[in-house]
Design a protein around this motif. Structure first.
Motif, PDB file in Angstrom:
ATOM      1  N   SER A   1       0.866  -1.195   0.000  1.00 46.27           N
ATOM      2  CA  SER A   1       0.000   0.000   0.000  1.00 46.27           C
ATOM      3  C   SER A   1       0.890   1.228   0.000  1.00 46.27           C
ATOM      4  O   SER A   1       2.105   1.127   0.264  1.00 46.27           O
ATOM      5  N   GLY A   2       0.281   2.364  -0.241  1.00 46.91           N
ATOM      6  CA  GLY A   2       1.030   3.618  -0.148  1.00 46.91           C
ATOM      7  C   GLY A   2       1.548   3.825   1.266  1.00 46.91           C
ATOM      8  O   GLY A   2       2.675   4.268   1.473  1.00 46.91           O
ATOM      9  N   MET A   3       0.744   3.469   2.261  1.00 49.55           N
ATOM     10  CA  MET A   3       1.161   3.650   3.651  1.00 49.55           C
ATOM     11  C   MET A   3       2.352   2.760   3.997  1.00 49.55           C
ATOM     12  O   MET A   3       3.221   3.157   4.767  1.00 49.55           O
TER      13      MET A   3
ATOM     14  N   ILE B   1       5.293   4.601   2.614  1.00 44.37           N
ATOM     15  CA  ILE B   1       5.627   5.779   3.425  1.00 44.37           C
ATOM     16  C   ILE B   1       6.304   5.340   4.728  1.00 44.37           C
ATOM     17  O   ILE B   1       7.324   5.910   5.139  1.00 44.37           O
TER      18      ILE B   1
ATOM     19  N   TYR C   1      -1.353  13.725   3.656  1.00 44.50           N
ATOM     20  CA  TYR C   1      -2.410  12.716   3.832  1.00 44.50           C
ATOM     21  C   TYR C   1      -2.551  12.373   5.318  1.00 44.50           C
ATOM     22  O   TYR C   1      -1.549  12.178   5.997  1.00 44.50           O
TER      23      TYR C   1
ATOM     24  N   GLU D   1       3.975  16.741   0.350  1.00 42.76           N
ATOM     25  CA  GLU D   1       3.296  16.453  -0.912  1.00 42.76           C
ATOM     26  C   GLU D   1       3.256  17.767  -1.686  1.00 42.76           C
ATOM     27  O   GLU D   1       3.128  18.822  -1.083  1.00 42.76           O
TER      28      GLU D   1
ATOM     29  N   ASP E   1       5.763  12.730  -1.479  1.00 43.30           N
ATOM     30  CA  ASP E   1       4.665  11.907  -1.985  1.00 43.30           C
ATOM     31  C   ASP E   1       4.207  12.531  -3.304  1.00 43.30           C
ATOM     32  O   ASP E   1       3.676  13.644  -3.330  1.00 43.30           O
TER      33      ASP E   1
ATOM     34  N   SER F   1       1.342   6.194  -3.843  1.00 42.80           N
ATOM     35  CA  SER F   1       0.287   5.218  -3.591  1.00 42.80           C
ATOM     36  C   SER F   1      -0.149   4.781  -4.977  1.00 42.80           C
ATOM     37  O   SER F   1      -0.712   5.579  -5.740  1.00 42.80           O
TER      38      SER F   1
ATOM     39  N   SER G   1      -2.429   2.871  -5.480  1.00 42.84           N
ATOM     40  CA  SER G   1      -3.882   2.654  -5.378  1.00 42.84           C
ATOM     41  C   SER G   1      -4.662   3.778  -6.079  1.00 42.84           C
ATOM     42  O   SER G   1      -5.882   3.675  -6.218  1.00 42.84           O
ATOM     43  N   LYS G   2      -3.976   4.853  -6.498  1.00 39.52           N
ATOM     44  CA  LYS G   2      -4.659   5.982  -7.141  1.00 39.52           C
ATOM     45  C   LYS G   2      -4.485   5.890  -8.667  1.00 39.52           C
ATOM     46  O   LYS G   2      -4.813   4.869  -9.238  1.00 39.52           O
TER      47      LYS G   2
ATOM     48  N   GLY H   1      -1.587  -0.580  -3.539  1.00 44.64           N
ATOM     49  CA  GLY H   1      -0.134  -0.723  -3.617  1.00 44.64           C
ATOM     50  C   GLY H   1       0.577   0.581  -3.365  1.00 44.64           C
ATOM     51  O   GLY H   1      -0.042   1.654  -3.282  1.00 44.64           O
TER      52      GLY H   1
ATOM     53  N   TRP I   1      -9.269   8.326  -4.476  1.00 43.74           N
ATOM     54  CA  TRP I   1      -9.322   9.177  -5.669  1.00 43.74           C
ATOM     55  C   TRP I   1      -8.407   8.583  -6.735  1.00 43.74           C
ATOM     56  O   TRP I   1      -7.737   7.578  -6.501  1.00 43.74           O
TER      57      TRP I   1
HETATM   58  C1  PLP Z   1      -1.548  11.469  -1.125  1.00 42.46           C
HETATM   59  C2  PLP Z   1      -1.695  10.093  -0.573  1.00 42.46           C
HETATM   60  N1  PLP Z   1      -0.601   9.409  -0.258  1.00 42.46           N
HETATM   61  C3  PLP Z   1      -0.671   8.163   0.257  1.00 42.46           C
HETATM   62  C4  PLP Z   1      -1.878   7.556   0.474  1.00 42.46           C
HETATM   63  C5  PLP Z   1      -1.914   6.193   1.078  1.00 42.46           C
HETATM   64  O1  PLP Z   1      -2.021   5.239   0.091  1.00 42.46           O
HETATM   65  P1  PLP Z   1      -2.695   3.804   0.331  1.00 42.46           P
HETATM   66  O2  PLP Z   1      -4.145   4.043   0.585  1.00 42.46           O
HETATM   67  O3  PLP Z   1      -2.381   3.073  -0.917  1.00 42.46           O
HETATM   68  O4  PLP Z   1      -2.018   3.224   1.535  1.00 42.46           O
HETATM   69  C6  PLP Z   1      -3.050   8.215   0.126  1.00 42.46           C
HETATM   70  C7  PLP Z   1      -4.368   7.551   0.303  1.00 42.46           C
HETATM   71  O5  PLP Z   1      -5.407   8.111   0.101  1.00 42.46           O
HETATM   72  C8  PLP Z   1      -2.961   9.534  -0.386  1.00 42.46           C
HETATM   73  O6  PLP Z   1      -4.058  10.233  -0.695  1.00 42.46           O
END
Ligand code: PLP
Length: 391
Positions: free
Chosen positions: A89-91, A94, A115, A157, A186, A208, A210-211, A221, A341
């Motif tokens: 995931s993005g998290m 990070i 975020y 960001e 980010d 992320s 996932s966007k 991811g 999003w």
């Molecule tokens: C700018 C940004 N970075 C990171 C994330 C985290 O990503 P993930 O949901 O894939 O863990 C998000 C999630 O909304 C986000 O908006």
């Protein structure tokens, strides 16, 4: 402009073909998905050699996997970085980047809004004696003034969360380097197609996936991209040890999605630009926060460091209250109400849930702010929907 054009052509090629090597896989036009967890070797000695250099050899899928590797090669090249690792995931990405960069006693300077889960993570890291502060300004001088003697990371960001202000990447990278402070950015909003922070001197880029990189709301991811030196340490420590890796299945989805990234981003950009102009002249709207508008305070900076604009933007209602926000959101039909999003569907939400206005004030976010993720649909339908919702 010429560089942008050349970059664009190169990026299209990377999205479609980078790292795929069909000759290795019976000429398969898309690479197979390697679901296996481990790789066997003809002799114990050869296995030993591979284990000693696991980053460059397929041993165990928590370390390296051919399908994930293809996605990583594409993302590294799109960002003009030396190496990439993909996460679950993005998290997870990070977390790995921050843990890799910090130790007890260090301080993180966060630039403006990021975020919210990233903020939660920074709060969590206090238990390891890693502190942080936020500077709610985006100009280089204010950021410089907020540095502390023990600041080891500047995290941000650009555009910033909710308010969509831009940070001067080159100026920030230059002063951080001079003080041996690591910069972590980010870049999810712009995607590597529209912004390449490493080329401005930023140390680590996060996504992320996932966007937009996934783009179909069916893939979770994340990714970290940086120099070989940073990524090599991150591989042995935060990647393989903490284990928040991307699965081969997600990686194959990501490879599929990247093929259409250039065309999808073009559509997001065109749609968002029209919506931003439409909202700018609407009498119920105080301001539109989208760096593609010439009226945006960072428009000129954006023209230097962005080569396009994605489809996430916000606007503020003149009636800045939870009730007003709720009514507009509940009236939309084309825009669906939900988090996240960067996908084909259009979404509407707000950081104002009615119970958190005090926090929003602290975070310099207007209670009348509504966020739109502009999808791939018909822009006229979107405008009609917003028109009736704003009446
Ligand atoms: C700018 C940004 N970075 C990171 C994330 C985290 O990503 P993930 O949901 O894939 O863990 C998000 C999630 O909304 C986000 O908006």
């Amino acid at each position: 402009m010429m560089t942008h054009k050349k970059d664009r052509e190169k990026d299209i090629e990377i999205c479609m073909h980078e790292g795929e090597e069909p000759e290795k896989y019976l000429g398969a036009v898309i690479p197979p998905t390697f679901h296996n967890t481990l790789f066997v070797y003809p002799t114990f000695e050869e296995l030993g050699k591979a284990v000693s250099k696991e980053q460059d050899h397929y041993v165990y899928t928590r370390g390296t996997n051919p399908t994930v590797h293809i996605a990583e090669k594409k993302l590294a090249r799109l960002e003009r970085g030396e190496a990439c690792k993909c996460f679950s995931s993005g998290m997870a990405a990070i977390s790995a980047a921050l843990m890799n960069s910090l130790k007890s006693g260090d301080h993180v300077l966060c630039v403006s809004n990021v975020y919210f889960s990233t903020m939660d993570l920074l709060n969590y890291m206090e238990k390891f004696n890693v502190t942080h502060s936020v500077v709610y300004a985006t100009d280089t001088e204010s950021i410089q003034r907020a540095i502390r003697p023990n600041t080891k990371v500047i995290y941000f960001e650009s555009p910033t969360d909710h308010n969509f202000r831009l940070i001067d990447l080159q100026a920030l990278a230059a002063f951080a380097k001079a003080r041996d402070i690591r910069t972590i950015m980010d870049n999810t909003w712009a995607t590597p197609l529209f912004q390449k922070p490493l080329t401005h001197g930023i140390d680590i880029v996060i996504h992320s996936t996932s966007k937009y990189l996934g783009g179909h709301s069916d893939l979770m991811g994340g990714a970290v991209i940086s120099s070989k030196q940073i990524m090599s340490k991150l591989f042995t420590d935060e990647f393989i040890m903490l284990g928040g890796i991307m699965s081969p299945h997600e990686a194959s989805q990501l490879i599929r999605s990247l093929r259409t990234l250039p065309i999808r981003m073009k559509r997001h950009e065109e749609n968002a630009m029209e919506i931003a102009h439409f909202l700018s002249s609407h009498p119920a709207v105080r301001t539109v926060r989208f760096p593609g508008l010439a009226s945006h305070p960072d428009y000129e900076l954006g023209r230097k460091q962005l080569s396009g604009y994605s489809g996430l933007l916000s606007f503020e209602l003149k009636k800045a209250s939870y009730d007003a926000v709720r009514k507009v959101i509940d009236r939309t039909r084309v825009f669906q109400t939900g988090v996240s999003w960067g996908s084909f569907e259009s979404l509407i939400t707000s950081p104002n849930f009615g119970y958190n206005e005090v926090d929003l004030k602290k975070e310099h976010t207007s209670p009348g702010l509504i966020r739109l993720s502009i999808g791939q649909g018909d822009v006229n339908e979107m405008m009609k929907d917003l028109q009736q919702a704003l009446e």
